[in-house]
Write an enzyme that holds these catalytic residues in place. Structure first.
Site, PDB file in Angstrom:
ATOM      1  CB  CYS A 114       2.533  -2.435  -1.917  1.00  0.00           C
ATOM      2  SG  CYS A 114       2.791  -4.194  -2.145  1.00  0.00           S
ATOM      3  CG  HIS A 157      -3.357  -4.409  -1.954  1.00  0.00           C
ATOM      4  ND1 HIS A 157      -2.850  -3.155  -2.220  1.00  0.00           N
ATOM      5  CD2 HIS A 157      -2.271  -5.176  -1.649  1.00  0.00           C
ATOM      6  CE1 HIS A 157      -1.530  -3.176  -2.102  1.00  0.00           C
ATOM      7  NE2 HIS A 157      -1.151  -4.391  -1.741  1.00  0.00           N
ATOM      8  CD  GLU A 158      -3.067  -8.206   0.728  1.00  0.00           C
ATOM      9  OE1 GLU A 158      -2.068  -8.739   0.200  1.00  0.00           O
ATOM     10  OE2 GLU A 158      -3.038  -7.065   1.223  1.00  0.00           O
ATOM     11  CG  HIS A 161       0.203  -8.798  -3.818  1.00  0.00           C
ATOM     12  ND1 HIS A 161       1.262  -8.194  -4.462  1.00  0.00           N
ATOM     13  CD2 HIS A 161      -0.138  -7.957  -2.805  1.00  0.00           C
ATOM     14  CE1 HIS A 161       1.544  -7.035  -3.855  1.00  0.00           C
ATOM     15  NE2 HIS A 161       0.699  -6.863  -2.845  1.00  0.00           N
TER      16      HIS A 161
HETATM   17  C1  NB4 Z   1      -2.101  -3.641   1.928  1.00  0.00           C
HETATM   18  C2  NB4 Z   1      -3.158  -2.527   1.971  1.00  0.00           C
HETATM   19  C3  NB4 Z   1      -2.823  -1.325   1.137  1.00  0.00           C
HETATM   20  C4  NB4 Z   1      -4.142  -0.702   0.758  1.00  0.00           C
HETATM   21  C5  NB4 Z   1      -4.523   1.476   4.116  1.00  0.00           C
HETATM   22  C6  NB4 Z   1      -3.599   0.907   5.143  1.00  0.00           C
HETATM   23  C7  NB4 Z   1      -1.635  -0.223   5.661  1.00  0.00           C
HETATM   24  C8  NB4 Z   1      -0.847  -2.672   3.863  1.00  0.00           C
HETATM   25  C9  NB4 Z   1      -0.737  -3.237   2.461  1.00  0.00           C
HETATM   26  C10 NB4 Z   1      -5.198  -1.763   0.938  1.00  0.00           C
HETATM   27  C11 NB4 Z   1      -4.488  -2.985   1.445  1.00  0.00           C
HETATM   28  C12 NB4 Z   1       0.170  -4.447   2.592  1.00  0.00           C
HETATM   29  C13 NB4 Z   1      -0.175  -6.399   1.184  1.00  0.00           C
HETATM   30  C14 NB4 Z   1      -1.936  -0.118   7.027  1.00  0.00           C
HETATM   31  C15 NB4 Z   1      -3.105   0.534   7.386  1.00  0.00           C
HETATM   32  C16 NB4 Z   1      -4.861   0.936   9.081  1.00  0.00           C
HETATM   33  C17 NB4 Z   1      -5.234   0.129  10.305  1.00  0.00           C
HETATM   34  C18 NB4 Z   1      -4.624  -0.502  12.526  1.00  0.00           C
HETATM   35  C19 NB4 Z   1      -3.620  -0.407  13.612  1.00  0.00           C
HETATM   36  C20 NB4 Z   1      -1.930  -0.008  12.036  1.00  0.00           C
HETATM   37  C21 NB4 Z   1      -2.919  -0.088  10.900  1.00  0.00           C
HETATM   38  C22 NB4 Z   1      -2.533   0.795   9.776  1.00  0.00           C
HETATM   39  F1  NB4 Z   1      -1.129  -0.657   7.916  1.00  0.00           F
HETATM   40  N1  NB4 Z   1      -2.460   0.290   4.743  1.00  0.00           N
HETATM   41  N2  NB4 Z   1      -0.458  -0.860   5.272  1.00  0.00           N
HETATM   42  N3  NB4 Z   1      -0.346  -1.424   4.073  1.00  0.00           N
HETATM   43  N4  NB4 Z   1       0.397  -5.142   1.357  1.00  0.00           N
HETATM   44  N5  NB4 Z   1      -3.932   1.023   6.438  1.00  0.00           N
HETATM   45  N6  NB4 Z   1      -3.494   0.690   8.698  1.00  0.00           N
HETATM   46  N7  NB4 Z   1      -4.259   0.310  11.385  1.00  0.00           N
HETATM   47  O1  NB4 Z   1      -1.375  -3.312   4.720  1.00  0.00           O
HETATM   48  O2  NB4 Z   1       1.376  -4.771   0.546  1.00  0.00           O
HETATM   49  O3  NB4 Z   1      -0.117  -6.865  -0.103  1.00  0.00           O
HETATM   50  O4  NB4 Z   1      -2.344  -0.822  13.116  1.00  0.00           O
HETATM   51 NI    NI Z   2       0.737  -5.305  -1.414  1.00  0.00          NI
END
Ligand code: NB4
Ligand code: NI
Length: 191
Positions: A114, A157-158, A161
Site C-alpha cells: 500500500c 483494495h481501493e 480505503h
Molecule cells: C494497490 C494495490 C496493492 C494490491 C500488486 C501491485 C502495485 C499499489 C497499491 C492490489 C492493489 C496502491 C492504493 C503495483 C503493481 C503491477 C503492474 C505495471 C507497470 C508498474 C506496475 C506495478 F504497482 N501493486 N503497487 N501498489 N494502494 N502491482 N504493479 N505494473 O498499486 O495503496 O490504495 O507499472
Molecule cells: Ni492502499
C-alpha cells in the site's frame, strides 16, 4: 501534481475513517482531484517519471490517501498483453459499490502493499475473484462492470480505503500464509 508527499501514511486518522459519498454535479475541485489521482497512477507506472519524482508504482489510489475523505478512487491496470496499448481497466470511480461477488476467492501470491504503508506486511489477502461493480463517472454517468482477478483485487483494495480498512486487516494474524478453502492464488503482477 500528486507525489508521495501528498500521500498520508499509516497512523493518520483519515485512513481509518469512513469516507463520505459525493453528490452530483461534482464541484470542480473534486473533478480535478479525480483526474489528478489517475494521472498519479499513470506517472507512477512510467519508469522515467517515477524515478524523477520518486513515485512508488501504483495501480490504484483512493482519495482518503491524499487526505480527502470522499468516496472516489482511481484505478489503472495496464494490459497483460504487451502488444496492446489499451489498459485492462482504467477509470475514476465515484461512489463505487460492489453489488455482487463470487463465492470463489483469490489472492496475490506475493501479498499486497500500500502506498500508505512504508513496510512490507507478508501474508495472503483473501479477495473475491469476481465482482460486479457499480460506480459513477465524473460526469455523473452511472456504470456497471464485471471484473475478475487482478482488476477485481485492485478495486477491492481501493474500496476498503473508503471504509477505513487496510489490506493487512484481512491477513490471518495466527498464520499469515494460511490459505482458506476455495481460494485460488494469482501470480502477482508485481515486478
Ligand atoms: C494497490 C494495490 C496493492 C494490491 C500488486 C501491485 C502495485 C499499489 C497499491 C492490489 C492493489 C496502491 C492504493 C503495483 C503493481 C503491477 C503492474 C505495471 C507497470 C508498474 C506496475 C506495478 F504497482 N501493486 N503497487 N501498489 N494502494 N502491482 N504493479 N505494473 O498499486 O495503496 O490504495 O507499472
Ligand atoms: Ni492502499
Amino acid at each position: 501534481m500528486i507525489t508521495m508527499n501528498e500521500v498520508i501514511r499509516e497512523g493518520h486518522p483519515t485512513l481509518r475513517k469512513k469516507a463520505e459519498p459525493l453528490t452530483f454535479p461534482l464541484d470542480s475541485s473534486m473533478t480535478e482531484l479525480g483526474e489528478e489521482l489517475l494521472a498519479f497512477l499513470i506517472n507512477s507506472q512510467d519508469p522515467e517519471i517515477a524515478e524523477k519524482y520518486e513515485l512508488r508504482p501504483g495501480v490504484g489510489i483512493a482519495a482518503p490517501q491524499v487526505d480527502v475523505s470522499k468516496r472516489m478512487v482511481a484505478v489503472h491496470v495496464p494490459s497483460q498483453d504487451p502488444e496492446s496499448s489499451d489498459p485492462e481497466f482504467s477509470a475514476i470511480l465515484v461512489n463505487p459499490k460492489i453489488v455482487s461477488h463470487s463465492v470463489q476467492q483469490t489472492c496475490l501470491s506475493d501479498g499486497e502493499g500500500c502506498l500508505s504503508v512504508d513496510r512490507e506486511v507478508p501474508g495472503y489477502v483473501p479477495r473475491h475473484k469476481r465482482v460486479t461493480l457499480e460506480y459513477y463517472e465524473l460526469t455523473g454517468e452511472k456504470k456497471k462492470v464485471r471484473l475478475r482477478d487482478f482488476p477485481a483485487i485492485v478495486v477491492q483494495h481501493e474500496i476498503d480505503h473508503l471504509n477505513g480498512v487496510m489490506f493487512y486487516d484481512h491477513i490471518d494474524p495466527e498464520n499469515p500464509l494460511a490459505l482458506p478453502d476455495n481460494i485460488e492464488v494469482l501470480g502477482s503482477e508485481e515486478e
